[in-house]
Design a protein around this motif. Structure first.
Motif, PDB file in Angstrom:
ATOM      1  N   ASN A 152      34.691  25.690  30.303  1.00 35.03           N
ATOM      2  CA  ASN A 152      36.073  25.600  30.427  1.00 35.03           C
ATOM      3  C   ASN A 152      36.444  25.871  31.755  1.00 35.03           C
ATOM      4  O   ASN A 152      36.068  25.488  32.671  1.00 35.03           O
ATOM      5  CB  ASN A 152      36.739  26.454  29.371  1.00 35.03           C
ATOM      6  N   HIS A 153      37.497  26.776  31.888  1.00 30.81           N
ATOM      7  CA  HIS A 153      38.128  26.913  33.280  1.00 30.81           C
ATOM      8  C   HIS A 153      37.492  27.601  34.070  1.00 30.81           C
ATOM      9  O   HIS A 153      36.921  28.790  33.800  1.00 30.81           O
ATOM     10  CB  HIS A 153      39.663  27.370  33.006  1.00 30.81           C
ATOM     11  N   HIS A 154      37.439  27.155  35.458  1.00 32.31           N
ATOM     12  CA  HIS A 154      36.797  27.867  36.795  1.00 32.31           C
ATOM     13  C   HIS A 154      35.364  28.271  36.380  1.00 32.31           C
ATOM     14  O   HIS A 154      34.863  29.274  36.617  1.00 32.31           O
ATOM     15  CB  HIS A 154      37.547  29.391  37.053  1.00 32.31           C
ATOM     16  N   ALA A 155      34.654  27.620  35.569  1.00 30.10           N
ATOM     17  CA  ALA A 155      33.334  27.929  35.299  1.00 30.10           C
ATOM     18  C   ALA A 155      32.332  27.264  36.493  1.00 30.10           C
ATOM     19  O   ALA A 155      31.300  26.556  36.247  1.00 30.10           O
ATOM     20  CB  ALA A 155      32.797  27.266  33.845  1.00 30.10           C
ATOM     21  N   PHE A 156      32.490  27.886  37.548  1.00 33.32           N
ATOM     22  CA  PHE A 156      31.943  27.573  39.023  1.00 33.32           C
ATOM     23  C   PHE A 156      31.648  28.777  39.617  1.00 33.32           C
ATOM     24  O   PHE A 156      32.326  29.659  39.588  1.00 33.32           O
ATOM     25  CB  PHE A 156      32.291  26.304  39.605  1.00 33.32           C
ATOM     26  N   ALA A 157      30.476  28.807  40.764  1.00 37.67           N
ATOM     27  CA  ALA A 157      30.536  29.887  41.288  1.00 37.67           C
ATOM     28  C   ALA A 157      31.609  30.038  42.085  1.00 37.67           C
ATOM     29  O   ALA A 157      32.113  29.460  42.942  1.00 37.67           O
ATOM     30  CB  ALA A 157      29.347  29.679  42.270  1.00 37.67           C
ATOM     31  N   GLY A 158      31.948  31.382  42.375  1.00 40.56           N
ATOM     32  CA  GLY A 158      33.341  31.668  42.958  1.00 40.56           C
ATOM     33  C   GLY A 158      34.505  31.489  42.205  1.00 40.56           C
ATOM     34  O   GLY A 158      35.728  31.856  42.665  1.00 40.56           O
ATOM     35  N   GLY A 159      34.313  31.187  40.965  1.00 40.94           N
ATOM     36  CA  GLY A 159      35.334  30.563  40.163  1.00 40.94           C
ATOM     37  C   GLY A 159      36.285  31.804  39.782  1.00 40.94           C
ATOM     38  O   GLY A 159      37.586  31.906  39.566  1.00 40.94           O
ATOM     39  N   LEU A 160      35.718  33.079  39.477  1.00 43.21           N
ATOM     40  CA  LEU A 160      36.411  34.472  39.280  1.00 43.21           C
ATOM     41  C   LEU A 160      37.420  34.769  40.599  1.00 43.21           C
ATOM     42  O   LEU A 160      38.532  34.718  40.213  1.00 43.21           O
ATOM     43  CB  LEU A 160      35.489  35.504  38.861  1.00 43.21           C
ATOM     44  N   ALA A 161      36.990  34.718  41.542  1.00 44.06           N
ATOM     45  CA  ALA A 161      37.816  35.126  42.851  1.00 44.06           C
ATOM     46  C   ALA A 161      38.952  34.036  42.944  1.00 44.06           C
ATOM     47  O   ALA A 161      39.911  34.446  43.132  1.00 44.06           O
ATOM     48  CB  ALA A 161      36.838  35.099  44.050  1.00 44.06           C
ATOM     49  N   PHE A 162      38.425  32.824  42.965  1.00 44.23           N
ATOM     50  CA  PHE A 162      39.337  31.625  43.192  1.00 44.23           C
ATOM     51  C   PHE A 162      40.404  31.845  42.004  1.00 44.23           C
ATOM     52  O   PHE A 162      41.589  31.450  42.560  1.00 44.23           O
ATOM     53  CB  PHE A 162      38.374  30.225  42.899  1.00 44.23           C
ATOM     54  N   HIS A 163      40.207  31.929  40.784  1.00 47.63           N
ATOM     55  CA  HIS A 163      41.177  31.834  39.905  1.00 47.63           C
ATOM     56  C   HIS A 163      42.063  33.139  40.159  1.00 47.63           C
ATOM     57  O   HIS A 163      43.449  32.975  39.687  1.00 47.63           O
ATOM     58  CB  HIS A 163      40.403  32.146  38.509  1.00 47.63           C
ATOM     59  N   THR A 164      41.387  34.228  40.383  1.00 48.31           N
ATOM     60  CA  THR A 164      42.153  35.399  40.602  1.00 48.31           C
ATOM     61  C   THR A 164      43.203  35.192  41.794  1.00 48.31           C
ATOM     62  O   THR A 164      44.425  35.506  41.658  1.00 48.31           O
ATOM     63  CB  THR A 164      41.330  36.568  41.153  1.00 48.31           C
ATOM     64  N   LEU A 165      42.850  34.590  42.832  1.00 52.14           N
ATOM     65  CA  LEU A 165      43.744  34.161  43.903  1.00 52.14           C
ATOM     66  C   LEU A 165      44.759  33.331  43.540  1.00 52.14           C
ATOM     67  O   LEU A 165      46.023  33.416  43.854  1.00 52.14           O
ATOM     68  CB  LEU A 165      42.895  33.725  45.008  1.00 52.14           C
ATOM     69  N   SER A 166      44.377  32.344  42.817  1.00 50.08           N
ATOM     70  CA  SER A 166      45.507  31.422  42.214  1.00 50.08           C
ATOM     71  C   SER A 166      46.500  32.217  41.462  1.00 50.08           C
ATOM     72  O   SER A 166      47.689  31.826  41.379  1.00 50.08           O
ATOM     73  CB  SER A 166      44.758  30.205  41.432  1.00 50.08           C
ATOM     74  N   ILE A 167      46.155  33.077  40.797  1.00 52.15           N
ATOM     75  CA  ILE A 167      47.190  33.708  40.230  1.00 52.15           C
ATOM     76  C   ILE A 167      47.861  34.532  40.790  1.00 52.15           C
ATOM     77  O   ILE A 167      49.257  34.898  40.677  1.00 52.15           O
ATOM     78  CB  ILE A 167      46.401  34.837  38.909  1.00 52.15           C
ATOM     79  N   VAL A 168      47.430  35.108  41.819  1.00 54.16           N
ATOM     80  CA  VAL A 168      48.366  35.780  43.068  1.00 54.16           C
ATOM     81  C   VAL A 168      49.042  35.189  43.681  1.00 54.16           C
ATOM     82  O   VAL A 168      50.533  35.351  43.699  1.00 54.16           O
ATOM     83  CB  VAL A 168      47.381  36.816  43.859  1.00 54.16           C
ATOM     84  N   HIS A 169      48.795  33.833  43.948  1.00 49.13           N
ATOM     85  CA  HIS A 169      49.747  32.828  44.605  1.00 49.13           C
ATOM     86  C   HIS A 169      50.852  32.551  43.805  1.00 49.13           C
ATOM     87  O   HIS A 169      52.017  32.527  44.370  1.00 49.13           O
ATOM     88  CB  HIS A 169      48.889  31.868  44.983  1.00 49.13           C
ATOM     89  N   LEU A 170      50.606  32.301  42.605  1.00 45.72           N
ATOM     90  CA  LEU A 170      51.783  32.203  41.519  1.00 45.72           C
ATOM     91  C   LEU A 170      52.685  33.243  41.301  1.00 45.72           C
ATOM     92  O   LEU A 170      53.968  33.163  41.334  1.00 45.72           O
ATOM     93  CB  LEU A 170      50.999  31.575  40.169  1.00 45.72           C
ATOM     94  N   ALA A 171      52.138  34.449  41.485  1.00 43.70           N
ATOM     95  CA  ALA A 171      52.989  35.667  41.124  1.00 43.70           C
ATOM     96  C   ALA A 171      53.772  35.877  42.541  1.00 43.70           C
ATOM     97  O   ALA A 171      54.836  36.220  42.078  1.00 43.70           O
ATOM     98  CB  ALA A 171      51.852  36.823  41.054  1.00 43.70           C
ATOM     99  N   GLN A 172      52.951  35.491  43.438  1.00 44.66           N
ATOM    100  CA  GLN A 172      54.068  35.686  44.881  1.00 44.66           C
ATOM    101  C   GLN A 172      55.365  34.693  44.879  1.00 44.66           C
ATOM    102  O   GLN A 172      56.340  35.068  45.151  1.00 44.66           O
ATOM    103  CB  GLN A 172      53.103  35.456  46.182  1.00 44.66           C
ATOM    104  N   ALA A 173      55.116  33.634  44.150  1.00 45.42           N
ATOM    105  CA  ALA A 173      56.108  32.544  44.174  1.00 45.42           C
ATOM    106  C   ALA A 173      57.083  33.370  43.100  1.00 45.42           C
ATOM    107  O   ALA A 173      58.322  33.018  43.292  1.00 45.42           O
ATOM    108  CB  ALA A 173      55.564  31.323  43.694  1.00 45.42           C
ATOM    109  N   VAL A 174      56.573  33.683  41.859  1.00 44.17           N
ATOM    110  CA  VAL A 174      57.411  34.276  40.938  1.00 44.17           C
ATOM    111  C   VAL A 174      58.188  35.411  41.183  1.00 44.17           C
ATOM    112  O   VAL A 174      59.644  35.677  40.927  1.00 44.17           O
ATOM    113  CB  VAL A 174      56.520  34.479  39.680  1.00 44.17           C
ATOM    114  N   VAL A 175      57.533  36.346  41.860  1.00 36.87           N
ATOM    115  CA  VAL A 175      58.459  37.336  42.617  1.00 36.87           C
ATOM    116  C   VAL A 175      59.594  37.195  43.488  1.00 36.87           C
ATOM    117  O   VAL A 175      60.578  37.856  43.555  1.00 36.87           O
ATOM    118  CB  VAL A 175      57.319  38.417  43.526  1.00 36.87           C
TER     119      VAL A 175
END
Length: 322
Positions: A152-175
C-alpha cells in the motif's frame, strides 16, 4: 535498456531478474505442490504462481534473494500476475544485490535527514523536542531506510521518512491557516507517529511484519518508545505535556477499528489523523495510476476502500505519477 516488470504486457513472455519478496509452498486439492510468489523490481510488485514445483525449488528459494524467472504475464481478478515457467536464484556474475530491485523514496537519504533535523528545532516545547530528538536519534538509520508499510502507501525504501516529511509539510501549511494550533505538538506528533514501524517491520528488503508488529502493532510500540524516552530523560510522564503528546500519537489512526486505542480528542490529534489519511491516500492513488493506462480504470484498490481509480486520458495536471 532492460525491461522492468511494469513494461511487460498481457500474455507477453517475461525473462528477467527480480527480487523474491515472498515464497510460500502450497499443495493443490489434487496433492500437487506449487509456489505462491511475490516478485518485485523498482517498477512494481507482482504476484506469481509456479505450478508443479520441484524439491530443489522449495529448498533453494527464500524471501530476500534475487532470482531469474521465465514467465508469462497474465491477469487474475483484474490484477497482473505471472505464470512462472522457471525460477532459480541468480548466479555469480548476475545481479545479486536485493537493494538494486527495491523502489526508493524520491528524496536522497541525506536530504531527508537534514530536513528532519531542521524541523526538530521548530519544536519549541523543550520536553517534546527532547523526546523527539532522543527517539529519532536512537532509530536514525532505520527511520531513513525503512518503508512506511509492507504494501500500500509508501512501501518503498525510505518511505517512512518520506511519508513523515510529507505529513510535516502539510502540518506547516495547516498551522499557517489555523493560527490557534500548537505547532510544536503537531510537528512532534508528526515526526513520531509512525516511528514504531521500525520495530513493526523487518526492513526495506522483502518487508515482513515482525512478531512484535503482528502481536502489538506500531501505534502501541511508539507509545512504549515515548515512555522509555521520558523515563530515561527524567521527564514526568504524568505531566500534561507528555499526556497530550502520547494522545496525539496514539489517536493518529482515528478510529478504534483502525488500531488507535483512543479517538482524537484534541485539535492537533485530529489534524494529524486527517493529514495521515490524506498523505496515505495520495500515495495510494499514485500507486494505482502508475499501473493504469490513460483512459482506463485500475483494478480495485484495497487501500482505497476497494475503489477502481480512473486515469483521465487527457493527461490533466496531477495525473502524472512519480
Amino acid at each position: 535498456m532492460a525491461k522492468e516488470l511494469k513494461d511487460y504486457q498481457l500474455d507477453e513472455r517475461v525473462e528477467t531478474f527480480a527480487l523474491l519478496k515472498e515464497v510460500d509452498a502450497r499443495v493443490t486439492q489434487q496433492g500437487k505442490r506449487y509456489l505462491a510468489l511475490q516478485l518485485a523490481d523498482r517498477s512494481m510488485d507482482i504476484k506469481g504462481m509456479k505450478w508443479d514445483t520441484t524439491d530443489a525449488e522449495v529448498n533453494e528459494l527464500h524471501a530476500g534473494i534475487v532470482v531469474y524467472i521465465q514467465a508469462v504475464r497474465q491477469a487474475y481478478q483484474d490484477k497482473p500476475q505471472l505464470k512462472v515457467l522457471s525460477i532459480r536464484p541468480s548466479k555469480i556474475g548476475e545481479p545479486q544485490d536485493p537493494a538494486d530491485f527495491v523502489a526508493a523514496a524520491p528524496m536522497r537519504k541525506q536530504d531527508m535527514a537534514e530536513e528532519v533535523s531542521a524541523i526538530i528545532f521548530q519544536i519549541t516545547n523543550a520536553n517534546w523536542q527532547r523526546i523527539v530528538r532522543h527517539i529519532l536519534g536512537k532509530y536514525r538509520e532505520q527511520f531513513l531506510q525503512f518503508p512506511a508499510a509492507k504494501s500500500n502507501h509508501h512501501a518503498f525504501a525510505g518511505g517512512l521518512a518520506f511519508h513523515t516529511l510529507s505529513i510535516v509539510h502539510l502540518a506547516q501549511a495547516v498551522v499557517k491557516q489555523y493560527d490557534n494550533l500548537d505547532a510544536s505538538l503537531l510537528y512532534a506528533g508528526a515526526l513520531l507517529h509512525d516511528i514504531g514501524k521500525v520495530i513493526e517491520l523487518s526492513g526495506p528488503v522483502a518487508t515482513q511484519y515482525t512478531t512484535a508488529g503482528n502481536l502489538i502493532g506500531h501505534i502501541v510500540l511508539v507509545d512504549e518508545e515515548i515512555v522509555l524516552a521520558a523515563t530515561e530523560l527524567q521527564i514526568d510522564l504524568k505531566s500534561e505535556d507528555m499526556i497530550i503528546l502520547r494522545h496525539t500519537v496514539l489517536a493518529h489512526h482515528g478510529l478504534l477499528e483502525y488500531g488507535s486505542p483512543v479517538r482524537p480528542m484534541i485539535k492537533e490529534a485530529n489534524v494529524l489523523h486527517q493529514l495521515d489519511e490524506l498523505d496515505a491516500g495520495m500515495q495510494s492513488f499514485d500507486n494505482a495510476l502508475a499501473e493504469t493506462n490513460p483512459g482506463e480504470f485500475s483494478p480495485r484498490q484495497w487501500a482505497l476502500d476497494n475503489r477502481s481509480i480512473y486515469r483521465p486520458a487527457g493527461g490533466h495536471p496531477g495525473n502524472e505519477t512519480r
